[in-house]
Design an enzyme around this catalytic site. Structure first.
Site, PDB file in Angstrom:
ATOM      1  N   THR A 266      -5.087   0.784  -9.806  1.00 26.27           N
ATOM      2  CA  THR A 266      -4.544  -0.399  -9.125  1.00 26.27           C
ATOM      3  C   THR A 266      -3.164  -0.750  -9.643  1.00 26.27           C
ATOM      4  O   THR A 266      -2.889  -0.563 -10.820  1.00 26.27           O
ATOM      5  CB  THR A 266      -5.471  -1.609  -9.408  1.00 26.27           C
ATOM      6  OG1 THR A 266      -6.778  -1.272  -8.965  1.00 26.27           O
ATOM      7  CG2 THR A 266      -5.015  -2.876  -8.719  1.00 26.27           C
TER       8      THR A 266
ATOM      9  N   GLY B 298     -13.775  -3.752  -4.138  1.00 29.10           N
ATOM     10  CA  GLY B 298     -13.611  -4.456  -5.407  1.00 29.10           C
ATOM     11  C   GLY B 298     -12.874  -5.763  -5.195  1.00 29.10           C
ATOM     12  O   GLY B 298     -12.845  -6.323  -4.094  1.00 29.10           O
TER      13      GLY B 298
HETATM   14  N1  ASP Z   1      -9.821  -3.639  -9.665  1.00 29.05           N
HETATM   15  C1  ASP Z   1      -9.932  -2.346  -9.020  1.00 29.05           C
HETATM   16  C2  ASP Z   1     -11.258  -2.268  -8.321  1.00 29.05           C
HETATM   17  O1  ASP Z   1     -12.251  -2.720  -8.842  1.00 29.05           O
HETATM   18  C3  ASP Z   1      -9.784  -1.189  -9.945  1.00 29.05           C
HETATM   19  C4  ASP Z   1      -8.644  -1.213 -10.932  1.00 29.05           C
HETATM   20  O2  ASP Z   1      -8.058  -2.251 -11.210  1.00 29.05           O
HETATM   21  O3  ASP Z   1      -8.327  -0.139 -11.483  1.00 29.05           O
HETATM   22  O4  ASP Z   1     -11.333  -1.667  -7.261  1.00 29.05           O
END
Ligand code: ASP
Length: 340
Positions: free
Chosen positions: A199, A229
């Protein structure tokens, strides 16, 4: 039926009660005067390149909203990073993308489970600006993107993602991994690797003091098909209240959603906490809820206050965030963390 006189009396009482409430009062305050101090912050070391993309807009006096879109597009473009179409697929081997964007006026847009579109952040912005909705998902989001002129890319994994997916298929076990930043290789399976985040979240303040934020992701690698997510969810992955501040999240999305993470951080700033203290308090809340299981996950927050202060805090070691402003140019800051 209430008479007109009764209505005026009761609405006057209602307004008085509203005015007495500190949160509503804070909402109606004009943005704090921070003109002349543009800045952009974003998650992880990929934030360094993304911030430069945003800075091109901010340094010319451009709008924070344009900056946070342009900035994360740099990361979405990169095939070497776990964001965008180069990201890890779900457990069926398909890359699905989530993104959201929010400006200084509570306008927001989001897409989720979007396939074969290179720049989900720009589709999210179109949802915000050209539809009566906030969020479009899956097939409908893709149809909208195509109708808006976004090219449909090939359904194909990047070489790195393909390698990681093949490795993952050996066990086919989904187990959350702790997002960390170090050796520059990507998450290759249930035990996790290094540099395994998926992300980028970005917050910017422009020369007029306007705040905006963006967040874009391929989601947790090897997730169940259809899993979303926090990243496309306004209030979880991202929240902006121009009178108070902006916050964004990265890490284990399920645990950010559980506490409506980004909104929680902004509300804590509204109560007077600094960005870093607010991020820390939200992380402590996650840790309390998770108990013994907190050590198995990573959650990180970044925030900017309306007055232009920035801060971050993580659950675990290994989270860095990139800052770019006129004074300090570019810097990568190792965030403090809770679990020592
Ligand atoms: N927050 C993101 C998710 O849960 C993943 C990430 O931040 O790497 O999809």
């Amino acid at each position: 039926m209430p008479t007109r006189r009764k209505f005026i009396a009761s609405s006057a009482a209602g307004l008085a009660a509203l005015a007495a409430s500190p949160s509503v009062e804070a909402l109606s305050l004009p943005p704090a005067p921070v003109a002349g101090k543009p800045q952009v912050i974003s998650t992880w070391d990929t934030g360094l390149a993304a911030n430069l993309g945003a800075w091109k807009v901010l340094s010319k006096g451009g709008r924070a909203l344009d900056a946070v879109e342009a900035g994360v597009m740099v990361t979405e473009d990169s095939q070497n990073c776990c964001v965008g179409l180069g990201g890890n697929p779900d457990r069926e081997g398909i890359v699905t993308l989530d993104a959201c964007i929010m400006d200084d006026q509570f306008n927001c847009g989001s897409v989720a489970a979007l396939e074969r579109i290179k720049h989900p952040i720009s589709v999210a912005r179109r949802v915000m600006e050209r539809t009566p909705h906030v969020m479009l998902v899956g097939e409908g989001a893709q149809q909208f993107a195509v109708a808006q002129g976004f090219p449909l890319e090939a359904q194909k994994l990047s070489p790195d993602a393909e390698k990681a997916y093949k490795e993952w298929l050996k066990t086919s076990q989904y187990k959350p991994v702790v997002n960390i930043e170090n050796s520059g290789t990507r998450n290759t399976g249930p035990v996790g690797g290094a540099n395994n985040h998926d992300t980028i979240a970005m917050l910017a303040q422009d020369v007029q003091g306007r705040l905006s934020g963006s967040c874009t992701t391929s989601g947790m690698g090897f997730k169940m098909r259809g899993r979303l997510g926090d990243s496309p969810l306004i209030g979880s992955g991202l929240f902006v209240d121009n009178a108070v501040g902006a916050a964004a999240a990265t890490g284990q999305g399920e645990d950010v959603i559980r506490i409506a993470g980004a909104h929680t951080v902004v509300e804590l700033m509204r109560q007077g906490m600094s960005p870093k203290a607010a991020c820390k308090a939200a992380i402590e809340r996650v840790a309390r809820i998770k108990g013994d299981k907190a050590k198995d996950i990573q959650v990180c927050f970044i925030a900017i206050s309306a007055q232009g202060q920035h801060g971050a805090f993580a659950l675990q070691k290994g989270f860095s965030y990139a800052v770019c402003d006129a004074q300090n140019q570019q810097q990568l800051i190792q965030a403090e963390y809770l679990l020592k």
